[in-house]
Scaffold this motif. Structure first.
Motif, mmCIF file in Angstrom:
data_model
loop_
_atom_site.group_PDB
_atom_site.id
_atom_site.type_symbol
_atom_site.label_atom_id
_atom_site.label_comp_id
_atom_site.label_asym_id
_atom_site.label_seq_id
_atom_site.Cartn_x
_atom_site.Cartn_y
_atom_site.Cartn_z
ATOM 1 N N UNK A 215 0.813 -1.214 0.000
ATOM 2 C CA UNK A 215 0.000 0.000 0.000
ATOM 3 C C UNK A 215 0.844 1.261 0.000
ATOM 4 N N UNK A 216 2.143 1.093 0.362
ATOM 5 C CA UNK A 216 3.059 2.230 0.469
ATOM 6 C C UNK A 216 2.523 3.264 1.461
ATOM 7 N N UNK A 217 2.058 2.744 2.608
ATOM 8 C CA UNK A 217 1.473 3.611 3.630
ATOM 9 C C UNK A 217 1.946 3.198 5.021
ATOM 10 N N UNK A 218 2.031 4.161 5.939
ATOM 11 C CA UNK A 218 2.417 3.827 7.312
ATOM 12 C C UNK A 218 1.275 3.127 8.042
ATOM 13 N N UNK A 219 1.633 2.185 8.899
ATOM 14 C CA UNK A 219 0.666 1.464 9.724
ATOM 15 C C UNK A 219 1.064 1.624 11.185
ATOM 16 N N UNK A 220 0.091 1.945 12.036
ATOM 17 C CA UNK A 220 0.326 2.090 13.469
ATOM 18 C C UNK A 220 -0.313 0.910 14.182
ATOM 19 N N UNK A 221 0.499 0.154 14.898
ATOM 20 C CA UNK A 221 0.036 -1.049 15.585
ATOM 21 C C UNK A 221 -0.199 -0.763 17.064
ATOM 22 N N UNK A 222 -1.347 -1.175 17.559
ATOM 23 C CA UNK A 222 -1.715 -1.004 18.962
ATOM 24 C C UNK A 222 -1.228 -2.231 19.737
ATOM 25 N N UNK A 223 -0.038 -2.140 20.309
ATOM 26 C CA UNK A 223 0.594 -3.299 20.938
ATOM 27 C C UNK A 223 -0.186 -3.764 22.166
ATOM 28 N N UNK A 224 -0.747 -2.838 22.917
ATOM 29 C CA UNK A 224 -1.543 -3.217 24.081
ATOM 30 C C UNK A 224 -2.780 -4.007 23.707
ATOM 31 N N UNK A 225 -3.430 -3.609 22.621
ATOM 32 C CA UNK A 225 -4.622 -4.335 22.173
ATOM 33 C C UNK A 225 -4.263 -5.756 21.772
ATOM 34 N N UNK A 226 -3.129 -5.927 21.116
ATOM 35 C CA UNK A 226 -2.677 -7.270 20.736
ATOM 36 C C UNK A 226 -2.355 -8.076 21.985
ATOM 37 N N UNK A 234 -0.597 -13.920 19.764
ATOM 38 C CA UNK A 234 -0.364 -12.517 20.118
ATOM 39 C C UNK A 234 1.123 -12.187 20.232
ATOM 40 N N UNK A 235 1.862 -13.020 20.943
ATOM 41 C CA UNK A 235 3.283 -12.706 21.140
ATOM 42 C C UNK A 235 4.050 -12.835 19.825
ATOM 43 N N UNK A 236 3.667 -13.767 18.987
ATOM 44 C CA UNK A 236 4.294 -13.909 17.674
ATOM 45 C C UNK A 236 4.051 -12.657 16.840
ATOM 46 N N UNK A 237 2.833 -12.120 16.901
ATOM 47 C CA UNK A 237 2.502 -10.929 16.125
ATOM 48 C C UNK A 237 3.263 -9.714 16.638
ATOM 49 N N UNK A 238 3.330 -9.537 17.948
ATOM 50 C CA UNK A 238 4.064 -8.402 18.516
ATOM 51 C C UNK A 238 5.533 -8.461 18.103
ATOM 52 N N UNK A 239 6.123 -9.628 18.200
ATOM 53 C CA UNK A 239 7.532 -9.771 17.796
ATOM 54 C C UNK A 239 7.705 -9.489 16.308
ATOM 55 N N UNK A 240 6.754 -9.940 15.495
ATOM 56 C CA UNK A 240 6.828 -9.701 14.044
ATOM 57 C C UNK A 240 6.723 -8.217 13.727
ATOM 58 N N UNK A 241 5.836 -7.523 14.430
ATOM 59 C CA UNK A 241 5.669 -6.083 14.219
ATOM 60 C C UNK A 241 6.957 -5.349 14.587
ATOM 61 N N UNK A 242 7.551 -5.719 15.709
ATOM 62 C CA UNK A 242 8.796 -5.073 16.128
ATOM 63 C C UNK A 242 9.920 -5.348 15.141
ATOM 64 N N UNK A 243 9.995 -6.586 14.651
ATOM 65 C CA UNK A 243 11.008 -6.941 13.655
ATOM 66 C C UNK A 243 10.790 -6.150 12.372
ATOM 67 N N UNK A 244 9.536 -6.093 11.920
ATOM 68 C CA UNK A 244 9.220 -5.357 10.692
ATOM 69 C C UNK A 244 9.573 -3.885 10.831
ATOM 70 N N UNK A 245 9.259 -3.306 11.983
ATOM 71 C CA UNK A 245 9.487 -1.878 12.194
ATOM 72 C C UNK A 245 10.950 -1.500 12.042
ATOM 73 N N UNK A 246 11.849 -2.454 12.312
ATOM 74 C CA UNK A 246 13.287 -2.180 12.249
ATOM 75 C C UNK A 246 13.975 -2.861 11.076
#
Length: 409
Positions: A215-226, A234-246
């Motif tokens: 989409x070429x767009x920024x995404x904001x992830x709500x870590x607390x909601x996950x 849930x923990x797999x997704x949080x780790x994936x989001x953190x990995x993707x972010x960096x």
């Protein structure tokens, strides 16, 4: 400029033909070896979601369609679990990207604790290296030891593994991020996730930014909601989001995240949040005054921005060659994008009546890293941030180069 990015650009400068060969081969012959995808169809991008997790994420450049529902949910959490939050001035923390320069932000936070006036943050946001700092900053000074350890004891081998030339030619990145995944798993444990969930239930928010490359767009992830969802992954997704972010595109492999749309499963490709913006607070289209009224908040807030970088790059003569020109152009682009993000947040705070505070690596810091994640370099940068903060950090009240009538008084 993050050292890892600069090292790759320097490599490009020295071997531009090599990169041309990579581009040619991956374009015409690499298809059989790259990740097989089931991407979200364009017409379904806006409805793609993580199944079973409410308020999981939102676009970073738009007002969420369910904004009122999110506010009502937050208000109920605060009223039921943390009513005092409605009657205090809010503090927000935004942490930028910057690779190993994140040691500066870590030092500032630990030194801030030692100074004795570090506040509790009602909202923390992070991108790239800031995404790795953000959970510790969100949970408070009790996690300063882990934060310091993460930025003063690691080295390049703890973050990446070099790939063989053939793998680079036919793959999706220059390095293997398996060591990085293991490092994230070491720090983002089930107990950490449980604590984040507990704070989320009090109405506090932890957000991490990635870039949806399709989409070429920024995404904001709500870590607390996950974290509070009870979802088995849930923990797999949080780790994936953190990995993707960096995950710097072209250097680290992208992260594929499974989503659902109209009952069908697809995948999204996410990369470094810094591809879209290097630091963020909340989407500019959000009406802060409206949100305050809906939540019943009484007082104004303060935002503290930690820019894990200097605000100017060093002068360097540009050779009239393609590699040198490309390198310096990218450096300039990254620098100006970061400055633009600081201005974007600043003008948002002026509109919304929020106090603006900015920290960054001073120009006087001239130490150079000898590798992408140089332990000695990171320790010196951590010490710099710590020393500045323990004495009472001299927060800038406006972005670099901004002229205010108050400047003459």
């Amino acid at each position: 400029m993050p050292p890892l990015k600069k090292q790759l650009i320097n490599f490009w400068k020295r071997f531009p033909i090599f990169f041309g060969i990579i581009l040619f081969l991956t374009t015409f012959y690499g298809c059989a070896t790259i990740h097989k995808r089931n991407p979200v169809p364009e017409e379904k991008v806006s409805i793609a979601k993580i199944s079973g997790i409410q308020f999981c994420r939102m676009w970073g450049d738009a007002l969420p369609e369910d904004f009122d529902s999110r506010l009502a949910h937050a208000k109920a959490q605060i009223e039921n679990n943390n009513p005092a939050m409605l009657n205090i001035s809010h503090n927000y923390l935004a942490i930028s990207g910057g690779g190993s320069d994140g040691a500066f932000g870590a030092g500032v936070l630990v030194g801030w604790t030692a100074n004795g006036n570090r506040p509790t943050f009602q909202m923390v946001t992070g991108i790239s290296t800031g995404a790795l700092i953000a959970p510790f900053a969100f949970l408070g000074s009790a996690y300063d030891a882990q934060l310091q350890e993460a930025y003063t004891t690691i080295s390049t081998k703890d973050i990446l593994k070099k790939r063989r030339p053939l793998k680079i030619l036919t793959g999706d990145a220059a390095v293997d991020s398996k060591p990085f995944k293991q490092l994230i798993a070491k720090y983002i444990t089930p107990s950490i996730l449980k604590e984040i969930a507990g704070e989320y239930m009090k109405g506090r928010r932890l957000y991490i930014g990635t870039t949806n490359l399709d989409a070429k767009r920024p995404v904001i992830w709500n870590i607390g909601a996950i974290a509070s969802s009870g979802h088995p992954d849930a923990i797999k997704l949080v780790r994936s989001v953190m990995l993707a972010s960096a995950s710097i595109p072209g250097i680290f492999p992208p992260v594929y995240i499974e989503v659902e749309a109209d009952g069908h499963r697809y995948d999204e490709i996410h990369v470094d949040g810094g591809t879209a913006s290097q630091v963020f607070m909340y989407p500019g289209k959000i009406d802060y005054a409206y949100a305050k009224r809906k939540l019943g908040m009484a007082l104004k807030g303060r935002v503290f921005i930690i820019r894990n970088s200097r605000l100017q790059t060093d002068w360097e003569m540009v050779s009239p060659k393609i590699g040198s020109i490309a390198k310096e152009s990218i450096l300039t682009l990254i620098m100006t994008q970061g400055t633009g993000d600081l201005y974007r947040i600043f003008f948002g705070t002026q509109r919304d009546g929020i106090e603006y505070n900015l920290a960054y690596i001073p120009e006087t810091f001239k130490v150079k890293p000898e590798e992408p994640f140089d332990r000695k370099y990171m320790n010196k940068l951590f010490d710099l941030g710590y020393d500045l903060a323990i004495r009472g950090y001299p927060w800038d009240k406006s972005p670099p180069g901004f002229f205010s009538i108050t400047d003459k008084k």
